[in-house]
Each structure stands twice: as C-alpha cells, then as structure tokens.
Scaffold this motif. Structure first.
Motif, mmCIF file in Angstrom:
data_model
loop_
_atom_site.group_PDB
_atom_site.id
_atom_site.type_symbol
_atom_site.label_atom_id
_atom_site.label_comp_id
_atom_site.label_asym_id
_atom_site.label_seq_id
_atom_site.Cartn_x
_atom_site.Cartn_y
_atom_site.Cartn_z
ATOM 1 N N ASP A 199 -42.464 -34.104 -7.079
ATOM 2 C CA ASP A 199 -43.276 -34.156 -5.870
ATOM 3 C C ASP A 199 -43.885 -35.558 -5.780
ATOM 4 O O ASP A 199 -44.835 -35.881 -6.493
ATOM 5 C CB ASP A 199 -44.374 -33.089 -5.907
ATOM 6 N N ARG A 259 -45.693 -36.805 -3.687
ATOM 7 C CA ARG A 259 -47.047 -36.849 -3.138
ATOM 8 C C ARG A 259 -48.090 -37.056 -4.223
ATOM 9 O O ARG A 259 -49.204 -37.465 -3.940
ATOM 10 C CB ARG A 259 -47.338 -35.581 -2.345
ATOM 11 N N HIS A 295 -50.066 -36.227 3.303
ATOM 12 C CA HIS A 295 -49.963 -34.887 2.718
ATOM 13 C C HIS A 295 -49.815 -33.837 3.825
ATOM 14 O O HIS A 295 -48.907 -33.000 3.779
ATOM 15 C CB HIS A 295 -51.193 -34.565 1.859
ATOM 16 N N GLY A 296 -50.676 -33.877 4.814
ATOM 17 C CA GLY A 296 -50.606 -32.928 5.927
ATOM 18 C C GLY A 296 -49.360 -33.118 6.759
ATOM 19 O O GLY A 296 -48.728 -32.145 7.195
ATOM 20 N N TYR A 337 -46.424 -34.352 5.789
ATOM 21 C CA TYR A 337 -45.267 -33.872 5.036
ATOM 22 C C TYR A 337 -45.213 -32.344 5.031
ATOM 23 O O TYR A 337 -44.147 -31.755 5.220
ATOM 24 C CB TYR A 337 -45.318 -34.424 3.613
ATOM 25 N N ASP A 338 -46.349 -31.703 4.837
ATOM 26 C CA ASP A 338 -46.395 -30.239 4.862
ATOM 27 C C ASP A 338 -45.985 -29.695 6.232
ATOM 28 O O ASP A 338 -45.241 -28.711 6.329
ATOM 29 C CB ASP A 338 -47.784 -29.728 4.487
ATOM 30 N N SER A 339 -46.448 -30.345 7.293
ATOM 31 C CA SER A 339 -46.094 -29.901 8.653
ATOM 32 C C SER A 339 -44.603 -30.059 8.917
ATOM 33 O O SER A 339 -43.970 -29.167 9.501
ATOM 34 C CB SER A 339 -46.882 -30.697 9.692
ATOM 35 N N ASN A 343 -42.205 -29.996 6.738
ATOM 36 C CA ASN A 343 -41.510 -28.952 5.985
ATOM 37 C C ASN A 343 -41.681 -27.587 6.631
ATOM 38 O O ASN A 343 -40.755 -26.782 6.654
ATOM 39 C CB ASN A 343 -41.985 -28.911 4.533
ATOM 40 N N ASN A 344 -42.863 -27.303 7.164
ATOM 41 C CA ASN A 344 -43.092 -26.008 7.816
ATOM 42 C C ASN A 344 -42.258 -25.852 9.076
ATOM 43 O O ASN A 344 -41.730 -24.780 9.357
ATOM 44 C CB ASN A 344 -44.569 -25.829 8.163
ATOM 45 N N TYR A 345 -42.156 -26.922 9.873
ATOM 46 C CA TYR A 345 -41.455 -26.828 11.141
ATOM 47 C C TYR A 345 -39.944 -26.990 11.015
ATOM 48 O O TYR A 345 -39.181 -26.367 11.730
ATOM 49 C CB TYR A 345 -41.991 -27.860 12.130
ATOM 50 N N LYS A 397 -36.796 -28.184 4.495
ATOM 51 C CA LYS A 397 -36.519 -29.325 3.613
ATOM 52 C C LYS A 397 -35.192 -29.993 3.935
ATOM 53 O O LYS A 397 -34.870 -31.019 3.368
ATOM 54 C CB LYS A 397 -36.566 -28.876 2.165
#
Length: 127
Positions: free
Chosen positions: A15, A17, A27-28, A30-32, A34-36, A39
């Motif tokens: 990771d 990050r 961080h936010g 990258y998370d967004s 991945n969510n939308y 990977k």
C-alpha cells in the motif's frame, strides 16, 4: 495447529499510501477511485503533437491509431477521443458545418456544454 490457520489468512500486498502524509488529500481520492471504478481502473493518454488537426485524413488516422491501441489492451477499457465526437458532431449538423473552416467547426463543437466539459482542456491553443 493454530499457527497453520493464521498463515492461511495472511495476505501480501503493498500500500503506497503508507508513504504519504496522513493528512494528504490523496488518501480520500484514491479510496473514492477504488470505490467507483474498482482496482482495474486503467487510464492512458495519447497526445498528438506537430500534426495538422484540421486535415480530415490526419484526424481519421488519429482515430484509427486510438482504436488499434484500445483493441491491443487485454482488459476492459473505454476510450474517449475528441476526434470521434467531433466527426459525429460535424456529420450530425449537416452541410452547414461541413462548409465552415476547421477552426470555426472546432469552436462550435467546443461551445456545446458536453464537449466543452470533456474536451476543452485537451487543446493547447497557440497564436
């Protein structure tokens, strides 16, 4: 026996990050992403420089080149190329647009909100 069970639950990975500051906006972001998109998000850009974009044959070759790249990628991939949308726009507007110089056609194309939103930043204008 308990140790063998724990070993089967180990995962490997990296990771990146962990190298970023804890308060980084990334961080936010990258998370967004991945969510939308998951990977498997693949982004690539192709830039055409020092070619005459006003030449219809050059635009056709550009679109063909992009199509070849997309076909060569062994992954789900969606391409967005301004040339394809521009040509569709000119075709849909009829003879009026076809008789205009390329620069005026492009200005009209980029005046449409959807085209402006997606493609206005792909052009570097020079005088």
């Amino acid at each position: 026996c308990f140790s063998i069970y724990n070993v089967t639950n180990l995962t490997t990975g990296f990771d990146f990050r962990g190298f970023l500051p804890h308060d980084s906006f990334f961080h936010g972001f990258y998370d967004s992403i991945n969510n939308y998109f998951g990977k498997a998000l693949l982004a690539g850009y192709v830039y055409f420089r020092d070619v005459d974009h006003s030449d219809a044959m050059v635009r056709q070759e550009m679109a063909h080149y992009i199509d070849e790249i997309v076909e060569s990628i062994d992954a789900p991939f969606n391409s967005t190329c301004w040339v394809t949308y521009f040509e569709d726009f000119v075709e849909a507007t009829g003879d009026y647009m076809k008789d205009l110089p390329f620069e005026e056609q492009l200005d009209l194309f980029l005046s449409v909100s959807e085209a402006k939103e997606h493609f206005n930043n792909v052009f570097a204008w020079s005088d």
